[in-house]
Scaffold this active site. Structure first.
Site, PDB file in Angstrom:
ATOM      1  N   TYR A  54       0.963  -1.145  -0.070  1.00 24.48           N
ATOM      2  CA  TYR A  54      -0.023   0.035   0.181  1.00 24.48           C
ATOM      3  C   TYR A  54       0.897   1.246  -0.020  1.00 24.48           C
ATOM      4  O   TYR A  54       0.375   2.232  -0.205  1.00 24.48           O
ATOM      5  CB  TYR A  54      -0.907   0.156   1.082  1.00 24.48           C
ATOM      6  CG  TYR A  54      -2.119  -1.247   1.271  1.00 24.48           C
ATOM      7  CD1 TYR A  54      -2.296  -2.068   0.209  1.00 24.48           C
ATOM      8  CD2 TYR A  54      -2.674  -1.307   2.425  1.00 24.48           C
ATOM      9  CE1 TYR A  54      -3.021  -2.951   0.575  1.00 24.48           C
ATOM     10  CE2 TYR A  54      -3.742  -2.343   2.631  1.00 24.48           C
ATOM     11  CZ  TYR A  54      -3.925  -3.208   1.420  1.00 24.48           C
ATOM     12  OH  TYR A  54      -4.655  -4.332   1.655  1.00 24.48           O
ATOM     13  N   LEU A 191     -17.690  -3.056   1.363  1.00 24.89           N
ATOM     14  CA  LEU A 191     -18.732  -2.156   0.925  1.00 24.89           C
ATOM     15  C   LEU A 191     -18.580  -2.246  -0.625  1.00 24.89           C
ATOM     16  O   LEU A 191     -19.707  -2.224  -1.296  1.00 24.89           O
ATOM     17  CB  LEU A 191     -18.360  -0.479   1.471  1.00 24.89           C
ATOM     18  CG  LEU A 191     -18.585  -0.535   3.088  1.00 24.89           C
ATOM     19  CD1 LEU A 191     -17.946   0.937   3.478  1.00 24.89           C
ATOM     20  CD2 LEU A 191     -19.974  -0.827   3.546  1.00 24.89           C
ATOM     21  N   ILE A 228     -12.995  -4.373   7.969  1.00 29.28           N
ATOM     22  CA  ILE A 228     -12.079  -3.316   7.821  1.00 29.28           C
ATOM     23  C   ILE A 228     -12.377  -2.311   6.780  1.00 29.28           C
ATOM     24  O   ILE A 228     -11.626  -2.079   5.828  1.00 29.28           O
ATOM     25  CB  ILE A 228     -10.668  -3.991   7.784  1.00 29.28           C
ATOM     26  CG1 ILE A 228     -10.526  -5.185   6.515  1.00 29.28           C
ATOM     27  CG2 ILE A 228     -10.076  -4.701   8.877  1.00 29.28           C
ATOM     28  CD1 ILE A 228      -9.149  -5.396   6.171  1.00 29.28           C
ATOM     29  N   SER A 231     -12.016   4.510   4.376  1.00 28.89           N
ATOM     30  CA  SER A 231     -12.803   5.625   3.688  1.00 28.89           C
ATOM     31  C   SER A 231     -11.905   6.815   4.060  1.00 28.89           C
ATOM     32  O   SER A 231     -11.144   6.927   4.930  1.00 28.89           O
ATOM     33  CB  SER A 231     -14.165   5.963   4.528  1.00 28.89           C
ATOM     34  OG  SER A 231     -14.328   7.182   3.857  1.00 28.89           O
ATOM     35  N   ARG A 236     -17.673   9.420   6.832  1.00 23.42           N
ATOM     36  CA  ARG A 236     -17.679   7.876   6.689  1.00 23.42           C
ATOM     37  C   ARG A 236     -16.912   7.283   7.653  1.00 23.42           C
ATOM     38  O   ARG A 236     -17.294   6.083   8.060  1.00 23.42           O
ATOM     39  CB  ARG A 236     -17.483   7.683   5.390  1.00 23.42           C
ATOM     40  CG  ARG A 236     -18.524   8.054   4.235  1.00 23.42           C
ATOM     41  CD  ARG A 236     -18.000   7.879   2.695  1.00 23.42           C
ATOM     42  NE  ARG A 236     -19.184   8.011   1.967  1.00 23.42           N
ATOM     43  CZ  ARG A 236     -18.867   7.806   0.677  1.00 23.42           C
ATOM     44  NH1 ARG A 236     -17.632   7.527   0.146  1.00 23.42           N
ATOM     45  NH2 ARG A 236     -20.103   7.638  -0.099  1.00 23.42           N
ATOM     46  N   ASN A 240     -18.598   4.407   9.938  1.00 23.65           N
ATOM     47  CA  ASN A 240     -18.661   3.140   9.693  1.00 23.65           C
ATOM     48  C   ASN A 240     -17.839   2.550  10.979  1.00 23.65           C
ATOM     49  O   ASN A 240     -17.808   1.191  11.156  1.00 23.65           O
ATOM     50  CB  ASN A 240     -16.991   3.066   8.722  1.00 23.65           C
ATOM     51  CG  ASN A 240     -17.520   3.339   7.109  1.00 23.65           C
ATOM     52  OD1 ASN A 240     -18.911   3.451   7.027  1.00 23.65           O
ATOM     53  ND2 ASN A 240     -16.752   3.551   6.575  1.00 23.65           N
TER      54      ASN A 240
HETATM   55  N1  LIG Z   1      -5.911  -8.666   1.435  1.00 26.64           N
HETATM   56  C1  LIG Z   1      -6.297  -8.083   0.680  1.00 26.64           C
HETATM   57  O1  LIG Z   1      -5.888  -8.695  -0.478  1.00 26.64           O
HETATM   58  C2  LIG Z   1      -6.929  -6.956   0.325  1.00 26.64           C
HETATM   59  C3  LIG Z   1      -7.585  -6.627  -0.869  1.00 26.64           C
HETATM   60  C4  LIG Z   1      -8.430  -5.328  -0.597  1.00 26.64           C
HETATM   61  C5  LIG Z   1      -8.574  -4.646   0.548  1.00 26.64           C
HETATM   62  N2  LIG Z   1      -8.040  -5.033   1.609  1.00 26.64           N
HETATM   63  C6  LIG Z   1      -8.067  -4.406   2.888  1.00 26.64           C
HETATM   64  O2  LIG Z   1      -9.362  -4.078   3.073  1.00 26.64           O
HETATM   65  C7  LIG Z   1      -9.857  -2.892   3.319  1.00 26.64           C
HETATM   66  C8  LIG Z   1     -11.145  -2.575   3.034  1.00 26.64           C
HETATM   67  O3  LIG Z   1     -11.366  -2.836   1.654  1.00 26.64           O
HETATM   68  P1  LIG Z   1     -11.591  -2.003   0.423  1.00 26.64           P
HETATM   69  O4  LIG Z   1     -10.819  -0.737   0.496  1.00 26.64           O
HETATM   70  O5  LIG Z   1     -11.085  -2.626  -0.958  1.00 26.64           O
HETATM   71  O6  LIG Z   1     -13.228  -1.545   0.228  1.00 26.64           O
HETATM   72  P2  LIG Z   1     -14.231  -1.040   1.210  1.00 26.64           P
HETATM   73  O7  LIG Z   1     -13.654  -0.766   2.543  1.00 26.64           O
HETATM   74  O8  LIG Z   1     -15.094  -2.020   1.068  1.00 26.64           O
HETATM   75  O9  LIG Z   1     -14.900   0.450   0.391  1.00 26.64           O
HETATM   76  C9  LIG Z   1     -14.221   1.326   0.281  1.00 26.64           C
HETATM   77  C10 LIG Z   1     -15.002   2.112  -0.529  1.00 26.64           C
HETATM   78  O10 LIG Z   1     -16.292   2.347  -0.280  1.00 26.64           O
HETATM   79  C11 LIG Z   1     -16.544   3.696   0.044  1.00 26.64           C
HETATM   80  N3  LIG Z   1     -17.036   4.092   1.316  1.00 26.64           N
HETATM   81  C12 LIG Z   1     -16.607   4.281   2.647  1.00 26.64           C
HETATM   82  N4  LIG Z   1     -17.448   4.151   3.632  1.00 26.64           N
HETATM   83  C13 LIG Z   1     -18.528   4.231   2.795  1.00 26.64           C
HETATM   84  C14 LIG Z   1     -19.857   4.454   3.483  1.00 26.64           C
HETATM   85  N5  LIG Z   1     -20.267   4.660   4.519  1.00 26.64           N
HETATM   86  N6  LIG Z   1     -21.036   4.362   2.488  1.00 26.64           N
HETATM   87  C15 LIG Z   1     -20.675   4.446   1.293  1.00 26.64           C
HETATM   88  N7  LIG Z   1     -19.506   4.117   0.617  1.00 26.64           N
HETATM   89  C16 LIG Z   1     -18.359   4.240   1.353  1.00 26.64           C
HETATM   90  C17 LIG Z   1     -14.954   4.426   0.066  1.00 26.64           C
HETATM   91  O11 LIG Z   1     -15.112   5.829  -0.404  1.00 26.64           O
HETATM   92  P3  LIG Z   1     -14.461   6.902   0.396  1.00 26.64           P
HETATM   93  O12 LIG Z   1     -12.887   6.639   0.638  1.00 26.64           O
HETATM   94  O13 LIG Z   1     -14.566   8.218  -0.698  1.00 26.64           O
HETATM   95  O14 LIG Z   1     -15.487   7.023   1.458  1.00 26.64           O
HETATM   96  C18 LIG Z   1     -14.282   3.636  -1.068  1.00 26.64           C
HETATM   97  O15 LIG Z   1     -14.549   3.919  -2.382  1.00 26.64           O
HETATM   98  C19 LIG Z   1      -8.580  -2.054   2.524  1.00 26.64           C
HETATM   99  O16 LIG Z   1      -8.709  -0.732   2.708  1.00 26.64           O
HETATM  100  C20 LIG Z   1      -7.716  -2.974   2.859  1.00 26.64           C
HETATM  101  O17 LIG Z   1      -6.909  -2.479   3.938  1.00 26.64           O
HETATM  102  C21 LIG Z   1      -7.109  -6.356   1.790  1.00 26.64           C
END
Ligand SMILES: NC(=O)c1ccc[n+]([C@@H]2O[C@H](COP(=O)([O-])OP(=O)(O)OC[C@H]3O[C@@H](n4cnc5c(N)ncnc54)[C@H](OP(=O)(O)O)[C@@H]3O)[C@@H](O)[C@H]2O)c1
Length: 262
Positions: A54, A191, A228, A231, A236, A240
């Site tokens: 990251y 999300l 996890i 945002s 948010r 969250n």
């Molecule tokens: N191990 C792996 O391979 C792997 C892969 C992917 C992710 N991860 C980890 O998991 C974490 C979470 O997954 P992710 O970042 O892919 O996706 P996520 O947390 O499901 O979604 C993030 C997205 O949703 C938006 N969002 C956040 N809160 C919201 C709300 N209350 N309402 C509507 N939209 C919202 C965010 O936009 P804004 O930022 O504009 O709010 C962003 O575009 C990552 O950050 C990372 O730490 C691990």
């Protein structure tokens, strides 16, 4: 502001407790990452998820250090890029330097290199843990059969498997398989992997006076699955984490489960 003492935690095999709501940091870098993690810690998150790839371990570490929250009260996860297989020790040493800490709470193999479980990495992970550089070690994006491969060869199962998880991906069999092995299931992209406009989410949200996103996150907790959300927005980040004043009834939870395969 949430009182962190009310946060649910899950016991890790081998000791320690992992807060069930963590702050995701993928795609947060530089000042934006620093501000987001600071805000998350201010509102009560005590679990931060980062990874070497990251490119934000330094900002995460600085945010934790400046937050005033004692290091031992924050659960920090980072991950080994599979391309660093064979250079595990060097990689964790660099992560610790960037994070400004002597240990991480959880170190994960980010995904199976070439789709393989790779026992050599796992053995090195166990040694790193035994040397105190990681309190617990686990994997990410591993299949259940690969968890078994590691356990059969080393006698130790990964403490955690971090996998993509959300209502549309709900799979009771997979939950049971992890539980039976004593592996904590940690979900990512809760999300992103959900259509937040689904009617059932709107209905459950309205019944509790919360948002569909909060229903999705609470649904994880009601299934005892670590979540996890990431945002960059202050509002948010707060919303969250505002999950501890309501819970889904069994029927509501089953309706949300029904988004899988629908
Ligand atoms: N191990 C792996 O391979 C792997 C892969 C992917 C992710 N991860 C980890 O998991 C974490 C979470 O997954 P992710 O970042 O892919 O996706 P996520 O947390 O499901 O979604 C993030 C997205 O949703 C938006 N969002 C956040 N809160 C919201 C709300 N209350 N309402 C509507 N939209 C919202 C965010 O936009 P804004 O930022 O504009 O709010 C962003 O575009 C990552 O950050 C990372 O730490 C691990």
């Amino acid at each position: 502001m949430a009182d962190d003492h009310q946060q649910p935690t899950v016991a890790l095999p081998g000791g320690g407790a992992m807060p069930m709501v963590g702050f995701g940091t993928w795609q947060l870098t530089g000042g934006r990452c620093y501000e987001a993690v600071r805000h998350a810690l201010d509102v009560g998150y005590r679990h931060i998820d980062t990874a070497t790839i990251y490119g934000n371990e330094r900002e995460v570490g600085r945010a934790v250090g400046d937050s005033g929250v004692p290091r031992e009260d924050v659960f920090i996860t980072t991950k080994l890029p599979p391309r660093e297989a064979g250079r595990e020790r060097r990689t964790i040493t660099r992560s610790l330097q960037a994070l400004g800490t002597d240990y991480v709470d959880l170190w994960l193999v980010h995904w199976p290199p070439n789709h393989q479980a790779r026992l050599t990495i796992w053995k090195e992970f166990l040694a790193v843990r035994d040397d105190g550089l990681a309190r617990a070690v686990g994997v990410s994006n591993y299949r259940v059969s690969q968890l078994d491969e590691l356990r059969e060869a080393s006698g130790e199962v990964p403490a955690v498997n971090q996998i993509r998880w959300a209502p549309p991906l709900y799979d009771a069999t997979q939950v049971a398989q992890h539980r039976r092995r004593g592996v904590v299931l940690e979900g990512y992209s809760p999300l992103k992997a959900t259509n937040l406009r689904e009617e059932v989410l709107a209905e459950v949200a309205a019944a509790h006076g919360v948002t569909p996103a909060q229903v999705v996150l609470r649904w994880h907790l009601d299934h005892d699955i670590v979540v996890i959300p990431k945002s960059k927005s202050r509002d948010r980040i707060e919303a969250n984490f505002d999950l501890f004043g309501f819970s889904l009834s069994d029927e509501e939870r089953r309706r949300v489960d029904g988004l899988a395969g629908g």
